[in-house]
Scaffold this motif. Structure first.
Motif, PDB file in Angstrom:
ATOM      1  N   ARG A  36       0.829  -1.212   0.000  1.00  0.00           N
ATOM      2  CA  ARG A  36       0.000   0.000   0.000  1.00  0.00           C
ATOM      3  C   ARG A  36       0.864   1.263   0.000  1.00  0.00           C
ATOM      4  N   ASN A  37       1.937   1.280   0.838  1.00  0.00           N
ATOM      5  CA  ASN A  37       2.789   2.473   0.922  1.00  0.00           C
ATOM      6  C   ASN A  37       3.492   2.760  -0.405  1.00  0.00           C
ATOM      7  N   PHE A  38       3.885   1.685  -1.121  1.00  0.00           N
ATOM      8  CA  PHE A  38       4.530   1.877  -2.422  1.00  0.00           C
ATOM      9  C   PHE A  38       3.542   2.516  -3.396  1.00  0.00           C
ATOM     10  N   ILE A  78      13.620  -1.183  -0.412  1.00  0.00           N
ATOM     11  CA  ILE A  78      14.516  -1.762   0.608  1.00  0.00           C
ATOM     12  C   ILE A  78      13.714  -2.128   1.865  1.00  0.00           C
ATOM     13  N   ASN A  79      12.750  -1.282   2.251  1.00  0.00           N
ATOM     14  CA  ASN A  79      11.899  -1.554   3.408  1.00  0.00           C
ATOM     15  C   ASN A  79      11.105  -2.855   3.198  1.00  0.00           C
ATOM     16  N   THR A  80      10.532  -2.994   1.999  1.00  0.00           N
ATOM     17  CA  THR A  80       9.750  -4.206   1.681  1.00  0.00           C
ATOM     18  C   THR A  80      10.647  -5.446   1.703  1.00  0.00           C
ATOM     19  N   CYS A  82      13.416  -5.885   3.453  1.00  0.00           N
ATOM     20  CA  CYS A  82      13.746  -6.206   4.861  1.00  0.00           C
ATOM     21  C   CYS A  82      12.580  -6.927   5.528  1.00  0.00           C
ATOM     22  N   GLU A  83      11.349  -6.400   5.313  1.00  0.00           N
ATOM     23  CA  GLU A  83      10.163  -7.028   5.926  1.00  0.00           C
ATOM     24  C   GLU A  83      10.010  -8.476   5.456  1.00  0.00           C
ATOM     25  N   SER A  84      10.181  -8.684   4.134  1.00  0.00           N
ATOM     26  CA  SER A  84      10.006 -10.037   3.578  1.00  0.00           C
ATOM     27  C   SER A  84      11.061 -10.992   4.127  1.00  0.00           C
ATOM     28  N   ILE A  89      12.472 -15.439   7.812  1.00  0.00           N
ATOM     29  CA  ILE A  89      13.339 -16.048   8.832  1.00  0.00           C
ATOM     30  C   ILE A  89      12.587 -16.336  10.141  1.00  0.00           C
ATOM     31  N   VAL A  90      11.840 -15.323  10.656  1.00  0.00           N
ATOM     32  CA  VAL A  90      11.224 -15.529  11.990  1.00  0.00           C
ATOM     33  C   VAL A  90       9.734 -15.866  11.956  1.00  0.00           C
ATOM     34  N   GLY A  91       9.105 -15.663  10.772  1.00  0.00           N
ATOM     35  CA  GLY A  91       7.660 -15.933  10.685  1.00  0.00           C
ATOM     36  C   GLY A  91       6.887 -15.026  11.634  1.00  0.00           C
ATOM     37  N   GLN A  92       5.925 -15.580  12.393  1.00  0.00           N
ATOM     38  CA  GLN A  92       5.082 -14.801  13.302  1.00  0.00           C
ATOM     39  C   GLN A  92       5.713 -14.621  14.689  1.00  0.00           C
ATOM     40  N   GLU A  93       6.876 -15.254  14.907  1.00  0.00           N
ATOM     41  CA  GLU A  93       7.526 -15.226  16.223  1.00  0.00           C
ATOM     42  C   GLU A  93       8.041 -13.823  16.574  1.00  0.00           C
ATOM     43  N   TYR A  94       7.862 -13.399  17.859  1.00  0.00           N
ATOM     44  CA  TYR A  94       8.387 -12.088  18.272  1.00  0.00           C
ATOM     45  C   TYR A  94       9.899 -12.210  18.450  1.00  0.00           C
ATOM     46  N   ASN A  95      10.626 -11.238  17.848  1.00  0.00           N
ATOM     47  CA  ASN A  95      12.081 -11.269  17.934  1.00  0.00           C
ATOM     48  C   ASN A  95      12.610  -9.838  17.959  1.00  0.00           C
ATOM     49  N   LYS A  96      13.514  -9.534  18.934  1.00  0.00           N
ATOM     50  CA  LYS A  96      14.002  -8.164  19.104  1.00  0.00           C
ATOM     51  C   LYS A  96      14.781  -7.678  17.886  1.00  0.00           C
ATOM     52  N   ALA A  98      14.366  -8.783  14.815  1.00  0.00           N
ATOM     53  CA  ALA A  98      13.380  -8.601  13.737  1.00  0.00           C
ATOM     54  C   ALA A  98      12.751  -7.217  13.856  1.00  0.00           C
ATOM     55  N   LYS A  99      12.406  -6.834  15.099  1.00  0.00           N
ATOM     56  CA  LYS A  99      11.793  -5.517  15.337  1.00  0.00           C
ATOM     57  C   LYS A  99      12.759  -4.413  14.933  1.00  0.00           C
ATOM     58  N   LYS A 100      14.038  -4.544  15.365  1.00  0.00           N
ATOM     59  CA  LYS A 100      15.044  -3.522  15.045  1.00  0.00           C
ATOM     60  C   LYS A 100      15.209  -3.395  13.523  1.00  0.00           C
ATOM     61  N   THR A 101      15.293  -4.532  12.826  1.00  0.00           N
ATOM     62  CA  THR A 101      15.501  -4.522  11.375  1.00  0.00           C
ATOM     63  C   THR A 101      14.341  -3.818  10.669  1.00  0.00           C
ATOM     64  N   LYS A 102      13.100  -4.180  11.049  1.00  0.00           N
ATOM     65  CA  LYS A 102      11.928  -3.576  10.395  1.00  0.00           C
ATOM     66  C   LYS A 102      11.818  -2.090  10.725  1.00  0.00           C
ATOM     67  N   ASP A 103      12.093  -1.721  11.982  1.00  0.00           N
ATOM     68  CA  ASP A 103      11.982  -0.310  12.375  1.00  0.00           C
ATOM     69  C   ASP A 103      13.049   0.544  11.687  1.00  0.00           C
ATOM     70  N   VAL A 104      14.266   0.001  11.565  1.00  0.00           N
ATOM     71  CA  VAL A 104      15.346   0.747  10.897  1.00  0.00           C
ATOM     72  C   VAL A 104      15.028   0.910   9.406  1.00  0.00           C
TER      73      VAL A 104
HETATM   74  N1  LIG Z   1       8.690 -10.672  14.204  1.00  0.00           N
HETATM   75  C1  LIG Z   1       8.623  -9.490  14.833  1.00  0.00           C
HETATM   76  N2  LIG Z   1       9.179  -9.352  16.050  1.00  0.00           N
HETATM   77  C2  LIG Z   1       9.112  -8.155  16.707  1.00  0.00           C
HETATM   78  N3  LIG Z   1       8.512  -7.047  16.231  1.00  0.00           N
HETATM   79  C3  LIG Z   1       7.947  -7.129  15.024  1.00  0.00           C
HETATM   80  C4  LIG Z   1       7.964  -8.332  14.246  1.00  0.00           C
HETATM   81  N4  LIG Z   1       7.320  -8.116  13.077  1.00  0.00           N
HETATM   82  C5  LIG Z   1       6.936  -6.831  13.112  1.00  0.00           C
HETATM   83  N5  LIG Z   1       7.306  -6.233  14.256  1.00  0.00           N
HETATM   84  C6  LIG Z   1       7.049  -4.812  14.649  1.00  0.00           C
HETATM   85  O1  LIG Z   1       5.796  -4.431  14.118  1.00  0.00           O
HETATM   86  C7  LIG Z   1       5.955  -3.367  13.179  1.00  0.00           C
HETATM   87  C8  LIG Z   1       5.036  -3.589  11.980  1.00  0.00           C
HETATM   88  O2  LIG Z   1       5.459  -4.746  11.303  1.00  0.00           O
HETATM   89  P1  LIG Z   1       4.847  -5.179   9.918  1.00  0.00           P
HETATM   90  O3  LIG Z   1       5.480  -6.435   9.480  1.00  0.00           O
HETATM   91  O4  LIG Z   1       3.358  -5.129  10.001  1.00  0.00           O
HETATM   92  O5  LIG Z   1       5.328  -4.029   8.991  1.00  0.00           O
HETATM   93  P2  LIG Z   1       4.337  -3.083   8.237  1.00  0.00           P
HETATM   94  O6  LIG Z   1       3.572  -2.271   9.232  1.00  0.00           O
HETATM   95  O7  LIG Z   1       3.604  -3.940   7.261  1.00  0.00           O
HETATM   96  O8  LIG Z   1       5.335  -2.131   7.532  1.00  0.00           O
HETATM   97  P3  LIG Z   1       4.916  -1.199   6.327  1.00  0.00           P
HETATM   98  O9  LIG Z   1       3.847  -0.283   6.900  1.00  0.00           O
HETATM   99  O10 LIG Z   1       6.200  -0.505   5.992  1.00  0.00           O
HETATM  100  O11 LIG Z   1       4.443  -2.129   5.255  1.00  0.00           O
HETATM  101  C9  LIG Z   1       7.436  -3.368  12.796  1.00  0.00           C
HETATM  102  O12 LIG Z   1       7.867  -2.077  12.396  1.00  0.00           O
HETATM  103  C10 LIG Z   1       8.065  -3.841  14.088  1.00  0.00           C
HETATM  104  O13 LIG Z   1       8.213  -2.759  14.984  1.00  0.00           O
END
Ligand SMILES: Nc1ncnc2c1ncn2[C@@H]1O[C@H](COP(=O)(O)OP(=O)(O)OP(=O)(O)O)[C@@H](O)[C@H]1O
Length: 131
Positions: A36-38, A78-80, A82-84, A89-96, A98-104
């Motif tokens: 959507r953002n793209f 690049i954001n997309t 990283c998210e993919s 790698i981690v799927g639905q699992e919470y990982n610190k 993963a959070k840092k990578t997506k936020d950066v």
């Molecule tokens: N596996 C995970 N572990 C920990 N935190 C996560 C994880 N996946 C996502 N998050 C956190 O949730 C936020 C949203 O993740 P999500 O995958 O929904 O990205 P998004 O909102 O779809 O991004 P965009 O809006 O750029 O498409 C991330 O920025 C991150 O802070």
């Protein structure tokens, strides 16, 4: 990795430039369909290009505007990516990490967007004030 193991299709090597280009176009279509953002950035880019044509901006201004547009789109790609990769790698699992990578990666889009807004102000404000 578990998701990759479930896929039945075998990955193959691109045989020539046309095949590589076709896959790159597939990537663009996927971005437009799923991100959507793209799509929002693409729409804003079209509006900015039309506005620039209407306001008849100079060629050196075009260079800055196009640079800003492409930097934002590349940051979104690049954001997309990283998210993919993180999801793969981690799927639905919470990982610190993963959070840092997506936020950066998301911060990269924000930085690129701030650059684009600054360029837009420098180019359009003087033109609008002269109207
Ligand atoms: N596996 C995970 N572990 C920990 N935190 C996560 C994880 N996946 C996502 N998050 C956190 O949730 C936020 C949203 O993740 P999500 O995958 O929904 O990205 P998004 O909102 O779809 O991004 P965009 O809006 O750029 O498409 C991330 O920025 C991150 O802070």
């Amino acid at each position: 990795m578990t998701m990759a193991l479930k896929d039945k299709k075998e990955p193959s090597k691109n045989r020539n430039f046309i095949e590589s280009l076709k896959h790159a176009i597939d990537g663009l279509i996927i971005l437009c369909k799923t991100e959507r953002n793209f799509r929002i950035h693409l729409l804003i880019s079209v509006i900015v290009i039309v506005l620039s044509i209407v306001l008849k901006i100079k060629s050196e201004q075009w260079i800055w505007i196009l640079l800003a547009i492409f930097i934002v789109l590349i940051a979104e790609v690049i954001n997309t990516l990283c998210e993919s990769i993180v999801n793969l790698i981690v799927g639905q699992e919470y990982n610190k990490i993963a959070k840092k990578t997506k936020d950066v990666a998301a911060a990269g889009v924000v930085i690129a967007s701030i650059f684009a807004i600054i360029i837009g102000c420098i180019v359009y404000i003087p033109i609008i004030l002269e109207l």
